[in-house]
Design an enzyme around this catalytic site. Structure first.
Site, PDB file in Angstrom:
ATOM      1  N   HIS A 106       4.657 -28.398 -19.199  1.00  0.00           N
ATOM      2  CA  HIS A 106       4.466 -27.269 -20.508  1.00  0.00           C
ATOM      3  C   HIS A 106       6.092 -25.877 -19.831  1.00  0.00           C
ATOM      4  CE1 HIS A 106       2.779 -24.434 -23.190  1.00  0.00           C
ATOM      5  NE2 HIS A 106       3.392 -23.225 -22.559  1.00  0.00           N
TER       6      HIS A 106
ATOM      7  N   ASP B  81      -9.187 -22.488 -29.199  1.00  0.00           N
ATOM      8  CA  ASP B  81      -8.310 -21.828 -28.422  1.00  0.00           C
ATOM      9  C   ASP B  81      -7.404 -20.752 -29.899  1.00  0.00           C
ATOM     10  OD1 ASP B  81      -5.529 -20.243 -26.434  1.00  0.00           O
ATOM     11  OD2 ASP B  81      -4.391 -21.977 -27.911  1.00  0.00           O
TER      12      ASP B  81
ATOM     13  N   ARG C  26      -6.858 -12.786 -29.801  1.00  0.00           N
ATOM     14  CA  ARG C  26      -5.850 -12.134 -28.665  1.00  0.00           C
ATOM     15  C   ARG C  26      -5.218 -11.159 -29.235  1.00  0.00           C
ATOM     16  NH1 ARG C  26      -5.052 -16.712 -25.080  1.00  0.00           N
ATOM     17  NH2 ARG C  26      -3.771 -14.645 -23.572  1.00  0.00           N
TER      18      ARG C  26
ATOM     19  N   SER D 127      -5.977 -20.347 -22.051  1.00  0.00           N
ATOM     20  CA  SER D 127      -5.334 -21.164 -23.710  1.00  0.00           C
ATOM     21  C   SER D 127      -4.317 -21.733 -22.720  1.00  0.00           C
ATOM     22  CB  SER D 127      -4.499 -19.273 -23.866  1.00  0.00           C
ATOM     23  OG  SER D 127      -3.853 -20.037 -25.032  1.00  0.00           O
TER      24      SER D 127
ATOM     25  N   LYS E  36      -5.395 -27.011 -23.644  1.00  0.00           N
ATOM     26  CA  LYS E  36      -4.152 -27.929 -24.442  1.00  0.00           C
ATOM     27  C   LYS E  36      -3.713 -28.852 -23.510  1.00  0.00           C
ATOM     28  CE  LYS E  36      -2.526 -23.910 -26.019  1.00  0.00           C
ATOM     29  NZ  LYS E  36      -1.850 -22.531 -26.471  1.00  0.00           N
TER      30      LYS E  36
END
Ligand code: URA
Length: 418
Positions: A82, A161, A168, A183, A187
């Site tokens: 990621h 999320d 947010r 967050s 995922k």
């Protein structure tokens, strides 16, 4: 339990239990707690932070709010990567095929771009016919055939999320390390690969502005991933200047192909080798040096490019782009931009370069906007180069904008020559 007690505890830095976080997040996701109470709690988190145990609980509860992928049908060790987002970041297109060529499996789900950063799914959709929305069984079958596939993120992952992130964004509570960690990691953990590599960007246009904050985020994400039973590591990388020379969807696919062909070296190639080597190390393929060698070989012997072509073919795309990048969408208009003075290029503000690309049609200002796949920027010169007044330093491309004056003014401001 009640929401006011929870808000007050975080306001006073009294740690919440797993059960309290579970109750609060689940009740919010189910519509039983109003936005204003959750906003107050989010702001308390921004100001007072959370302990590791609270961050783990938040991540775990968010992960369990939706589907958790079952990757047990994949025939070997799975590795996910990621990146926290950056301008010109096309590393997923490169390191997936490299890692797969070295014997690990990379089942990847990615998102679309918004604002100044691009999305991997948009980039792949610039390849004619490429399907990013395929049934899960087909996704797993492609991963088993080639070792690598990228599809769009399932809408059923982490609904908590989705709701919290939107809140947010609207309440100035995005930039909190535990909230960003929960967050992203919820995922990643719902995607459920055996190993997770995190590339945390810092600098212009990144969530983390300094290397110190990026390291803090990298450390906590690694700790949470490890607490969840995954092999996990993270590196912090510089996003003060764009990554690579091409920015824009088809242009970035073209650059990824050039890297996989072994024709382009430099900062992007080096980062891709470093990331691939770390994915291989996590998957148990050897020490860093050995894994780096494996990754370099996968590029030089053409195996990674072959895997990229095969995956594109299996996802319905035109794999001939891996031999001939002119088969990618071509822009109707182009404009050469020249240096406005002589000197050394000492800065290229990533966020501004990304915003210029968006102005040309390569990105989305709002979620529902259409993208011009051919649009973007090619940087002909890089940071550290010495240039002469009037010398060609970059080219702007678009099929939707033919008057380049605003884009030219913006990008010239983003480039510092001294
Ligand atoms: N990306 C995410 O998915 N969540 C954040 O909070 C920040 C970046």
């Amino acid at each position: 339990m009640n929401s006011c007690d929870i808000i007050n505890k975080t306001k006073r830095k009294t740690p919440l239990s797993y059960e309290e976080i579970q109750w609060f997040i689940n009740e919010y996701t189910n519509g039983n707690i109003p936005d204003y109470q959750v906003s107050a709690w989010l702001m308390a988190v921004c100001l007072n932070s959370l302990t590791d145990e609270e961050t783990f609980a938040l991540t775990d509860v968010m992960k369990k709010s939706g589907d958790i992928l079952d990757l047990s049908a994949v025939s070997g060790i799975t590795v996910d990567k990621h990146s926290t987002g950056g301008v010109g970041d096309k590393t997923s297109l490169i390191i997936g095929p490299i890692a797969a060529a070295c014997g690990v499996y990379v089942p990847k789900m990615s998102g679309r771009g918004l604002g100044h950063t691009g999305g991997t799914i948009d980039k792949l959709e610039s390849i004619s016919g490429y399907r990013t929305d395929i049934p899960f069984e087909e996704f797993i079958s492609i991963v088993n055939r080639t070792g690598f596939s990228i599809v769009s993120q399932s809408g059923k992952l982490c609904p908590a999320d989705k709701k919290l992130y939107a809140l947010r964004n609207a309440t100035g509570t995005v930039d909190s390390i535990p909230l960003i960690c929960a967050s992203i990691m919820s995922k990643k953990l719902a995607m459920n690969a055996d190993c997770i590599l995190l590339d945390v960007k810092y600098g212009s246009g990144a969530f983390m502005k300094t290397i110190e904050d990026a390291r803090k985020l990298a450390d906590i994400m690694t700790r949470i991933g490890t607490m969840a039973g995954k092999k996990c590591s993270a590196i912090a990388t510089d996003m003060n200047i764009p990554l690579g020379k091409n920015i824009g969807n088809a242009l970035e696919v073209a650059e990824a192909v050039e890297i996989l062909q072994g024709r382009t070296k430099g900062r992007l190639y080096d980062l891709c080798i470093e990331l691939s080597a770390e994915m291989l190390r996590l998957a148990g393929k050897g020490d860093t040096e050995k894994c780096r060698q494996l990754a370099e070989n996968a590029v030089s012997d053409g195996k990674a490019l072959e895997i990229f072509a095969e995956t594109i073919e299996l996802q319905g795309g035109d794999s001939r782009i891996t031999e001939d990048i002119s088969r990618l969408p071509q822009p109707l208009y182009s404009h050469k931009v020249c240096a406005s003075k002589s000197g050394k290029i000492i800065g290229m503000d990533s966020e501004e370069v990304g915003m210029t690309s968006l102005m040309l049609g390569a990105g989305r200002a709002v979620k529902s906007a259409d993208i011009d796949m051919s649009a973007g920027i090619v940087l002909e010169r890089e940071c550290g180069d010495t240039v002469q007044n009037g010398e060609h330093i970059l080219t702007l491309y678009s099929s939707s904008v033919s008057d380049f004056s605003e884009a030219e003014a913006r990008i010239l401001k983003a480039i510092t020559i001294e």
